[in-house]
Design a protein around this motif. Structure first.
Motif, PDB file in Angstrom:
ATOM      1  N   ASP A   1       0.881  -1.172   0.000  1.00  0.00           N
ATOM      2  CA  ASP A   1       0.000   0.000   0.000  1.00  0.00           C
ATOM      3  C   ASP A   1       0.916   1.218   0.000  1.00  0.00           C
ATOM      4  N   ARG A   2       0.924   1.961  -1.103  1.00  0.00           N
ATOM      5  CA  ARG A   2       1.860   3.080  -1.269  1.00  0.00           C
ATOM      6  C   ARG A   2       1.548   4.238  -0.340  1.00  0.00           C
ATOM      7  N   ASP A   3       0.296   4.417   0.051  1.00  0.00           N
ATOM      8  CA  ASP A   3      -0.045   5.532   0.939  1.00  0.00           C
ATOM      9  C   ASP A   3       0.419   5.287   2.364  1.00  0.00           C
ATOM     10  N   ARG A   4       0.306   4.046   2.824  1.00  0.00           N
ATOM     11  CA  ARG A   4       0.690   3.717   4.207  1.00  0.00           C
ATOM     12  C   ARG A   4       2.058   3.050   4.293  1.00  0.00           C
TER      13      ARG A   4
ATOM     14  N   VAL B   1       0.889  -5.576   2.089  1.00  0.00           N
ATOM     15  CA  VAL B   1      -0.395  -6.265   2.237  1.00  0.00           C
ATOM     16  C   VAL B   1      -0.317  -7.711   1.766  1.00  0.00           C
TER      17      VAL B   1
ATOM     18  N   LEU C   1      -9.375  -4.786  -0.457  1.00  0.00           N
ATOM     19  CA  LEU C   1      -8.790  -3.467  -0.180  1.00  0.00           C
ATOM     20  C   LEU C   1      -9.854  -2.376  -0.287  1.00  0.00           C
TER      21      LEU C   1
ATOM     22  N   SER D   1      -7.294   2.153  -3.599  1.00  0.00           N
ATOM     23  CA  SER D   1      -6.018   1.964  -2.902  1.00  0.00           C
ATOM     24  C   SER D   1      -4.887   2.077  -3.917  1.00  0.00           C
ATOM     25  N   ARG D   2      -3.821   2.743  -3.514  1.00  0.00           N
ATOM     26  CA  ARG D   2      -2.642   2.887  -4.376  1.00  0.00           C
ATOM     27  C   ARG D   2      -1.677   1.762  -4.017  1.00  0.00           C
ATOM     28  N   ILE D   3      -1.559   0.777  -4.926  1.00  0.00           N
ATOM     29  CA  ILE D   3      -0.800  -0.447  -4.651  1.00  0.00           C
ATOM     30  C   ILE D   3       0.381  -0.566  -5.608  1.00  0.00           C
TER      31      ILE D   3
END
Length: 166
Positions: free
Chosen positions: A37-40, A44, A146, A150-152
């Motif tokens: 997860d690029r934001d967090r 995952v 997700l 979500s930015r994955i």
């Protein structure tokens, strides 16, 4: 009382410590495929992979809900070779004019021998349209688990050492 010989036990302990350090942080421990997860900056999914492994992605495309499948092979240098796409028709966003072998089977248009290499994947997911991700025909991830949008990032990480993060 004579002086004790501490050299041998000290050398043994030093060798054991060096061996543990090598095993924990330096030993080649293989490669893993990760979805992050690029934001967090949170992993995952993490699964072992090797060159030659087969990955596939199932999505639903467009307003007409057209099934779309992508098939990849892990290359010797741990990138992703797009082997084929199978899609139920042509429309906006579907590559209709690739110069690759094309056939129709079971209602799907198959475009094969694409041989386009990607060092990593970057997706903005959909909780409705992105579906499953498989490794060697076994589902390893369901994108619908997700949150929407979500930015994955999908990438292969070479691990050094069994306790190391990289």
């Amino acid at each position: 009382m004579k002086g004790r010989n501490y050299i041998l036990p000290g050398a043994v302990l030093l060798l054991l410590a060096a061996g543990f350090f090598w095993w924990a942080f330096l030993a080649p421990a293989g490669t893993v495929f990760q979805l992050v997860d690029r934001d967090r900056d949170q992993v995952v999914l993490s699964v072992p992979v090797k060159a030659g492994d087969k990955l596939s992605l199932e999505i639903e495309h467009s307003f007409e809900h057209i099934p779309w499948y992508e098939y990849y092979t892990v290359t010797e240098d741990f990138q992703f070779n797009l082997d084929a796409i199978a899609v139920a028709g042509y429309g906006a966003g579907i590559p209709a004019e690739m110069d690759v072998p094309t056939r129709i089977e079971d209602g799907l248009v198959w475009m094969e021998e694409i041989n386009s290499v990607f060092p990593r994947f970057s997706w903005i997911t959909s909780d409705k349209y992105m579906k499953s991700f498989t490794l060697n025909e076994q589902e390893i991830f369901d994108f619908r688990s997700l949150p929407d949008a979500s930015r994955i990032r999908g990438e292969i990480i070479k691990r050094r050492g069994y306790l190391s993060d990289v």
